[in-house]
Design a protein around this motif. Structure first.
Motif, short mmCIF file in Angstrom:
data_model
loop_
_atom_site.label_atom_id
_atom_site.label_comp_id
_atom_site.label_asym_id
_atom_site.label_seq_id
_atom_site.Cartn_x
_atom_site.Cartn_y
_atom_site.Cartn_z
N LEU A 100 0.95 -1.52 0.01
CA LEU A 100 -0.01 -0.18 0.14
C LEU A 100 0.78 1.22 0.07
CD1 LEU A 100 -2.77 -1.19 2.47
CD2 LEU A 100 -2.64 -1.06 -0.18
N TYR A 101 1.61 1.47 -1.10
CA TYR A 101 2.50 2.51 -1.14
C TYR A 101 1.85 3.88 -1.05
CZ TYR A 101 1.28 2.05 -6.11
OH TYR A 101 0.48 1.77 -7.36
N LYS A 102 0.74 4.17 -1.72
CA LYS A 102 0.18 5.51 -1.32
C LYS A 102 -0.13 5.97 -0.02
CE LYS A 102 -1.72 5.76 -6.07
NZ LYS A 102 -2.90 5.21 -6.87
N ASN A 103 -0.61 4.79 1.00
CA ASN A 103 -1.08 5.11 2.22
C ASN A 103 0.42 5.26 2.78
OD1 ASN A 103 -3.45 4.39 1.31
ND2 ASN A 103 -3.79 2.88 2.84
N LEU A 104 1.25 4.57 2.63
CA LEU A 104 2.79 4.79 3.36
C LEU A 104 3.28 6.05 3.10
CD1 LEU A 104 5.34 3.44 4.75
CD2 LEU A 104 6.11 2.97 2.31
N ASP A 134 7.95 -2.69 -5.55
CA ASP A 134 9.01 -1.74 -5.95
C ASP A 134 8.59 -0.41 -5.85
OD1 ASP A 134 10.89 -0.41 -7.25
OD2 ASP A 134 10.54 -0.92 -9.51
N LYS A 135 7.47 0.07 -6.08
CA LYS A 135 6.80 1.41 -5.46
C LYS A 135 6.96 1.93 -3.97
CE LYS A 135 3.94 2.04 -9.59
NZ LYS A 135 2.60 1.66 -10.17
N PHE A 136 6.79 0.69 -3.29
CA PHE A 136 6.53 0.67 -1.80
C PHE A 136 8.00 0.90 -1.27
CE2 PHE A 136 6.48 -0.60 2.63
CZ PHE A 136 5.08 -0.41 2.98
N PHE A 137 9.01 0.25 -1.72
CA PHE A 137 10.43 0.39 -1.31
C PHE A 137 10.94 1.74 -1.43
CE2 PHE A 137 11.53 -4.37 -1.27
CZ PHE A 137 10.64 -4.80 -0.33
N ALA A 138 10.61 2.12 -2.74
CA ALA A 138 10.93 3.51 -3.29
C ALA A 138 10.72 4.57 -2.19
CB ALA A 138 10.50 3.82 -4.50
#
Ligand code: SF4
Length: 219
Positions: A100-104, A134-138
């Motif tokens: 959940l990269y947007k929430n992160l 990948d998007k999350f780790f970025a």
């Protein structure tokens, strides 16, 4: 108010921070449905807490190394976290499935540690999530980030290549965690060593750490 399955102080049993005393806040709900999941995070039996009540519990547990936000998937509660994290007196250790990269993005400023899963289709039974990871780790990589991978005997060479490349890209530790069946590993020690060696041959920052809390019988 936020629905919480349980709050308890215990010992971190996974990953590079194993052995630290933490205050665990287990949130309800998850956006994934991994085949091996043994965590109770449904809302049955959950309690509702106000922000003040949670902050008071933190105040009473300041001997902990950090507060572990776990679940389920804690980032589903992003609206609550946006209020809570800036006021939290303990360092924040986020245990997340790494999707959940947007929430992160909304809470990363107030997080210190990120334990992010890499989900392998061979073990979860789910579709690939490489793009999400990948998007999350970025985003997560600006903090103390490491990746955790639960694997079993079905792990593929392609998955080993992809997960090591992903960790290499962000220069983060890759923690291999054998899937557990009760207190026993689902894979034998020879297979574990083989997978560790394969990963090390591509990416030296790989470690194998089993779920220690299952051996010492703590929550
Ligand atoms: S992400 Fe974690 S909590 Fe959610 S289903 Fe998978 S193992 Fe269970």
């Amino acid at each position: 108010m936020v629905k919480v399955k349980e709050i308890f102080a215990s010992i971190q049993g996974e990953g590079p921070y194993v052995g630290y005393k933490q205050l665990f806040i287990r949130f309800c709900g998850c956006n994934l449905n991994c085949g091996y999941c043994d965590t109770e995070f449904d809302a049955n039996g959950a309690a509702e807490y106000s922000l003040d009540e949670i902050l008071k519990i933190i105040d009473n547990n300041l001997d902990c190394h950090s507060v572990s936000l776990t679940g389920g998937e804690p980032l589903l509660n992003v609206e609550f976290l946006k209020d809570f994290l800036p006021q939290c007196k303990l360092p924040v250790y986020l245990e997340t499935n790494g999707t959940l990269y947007k929430n992160l993005e909304d809470v990363i400023d107030d997080v210190t540690y990120v334990s992010a899963d890499i989900k392998l289709p061979s073990c979860t039974g789910l579709d690939e999530l490489w793009e999400e990871h990948d998007k999350f780790f970025a985003i997560a990589n600006q903090k103390k980030l490491f990746a955790k991978v639960v694997f079993d005997s079905k792990i593929t060479d392609s998955e080993i290549t992809k997960m090591t490349q992903l960790c290499k890209k962000y220069d983060i530790e890759l923690i291999l965690q054998p899937k557990m069946e009760g207190v026993n590993s689902a894979v034998d020690s020879i297979f574990m060593s083989k997978i560790l060696d394969k990963c090390l041959s591509i990416y030296p920052k790989t470690r194998l750490i089993p779920q220690v809390h299952k051996f010492i019988n703590v929550q």
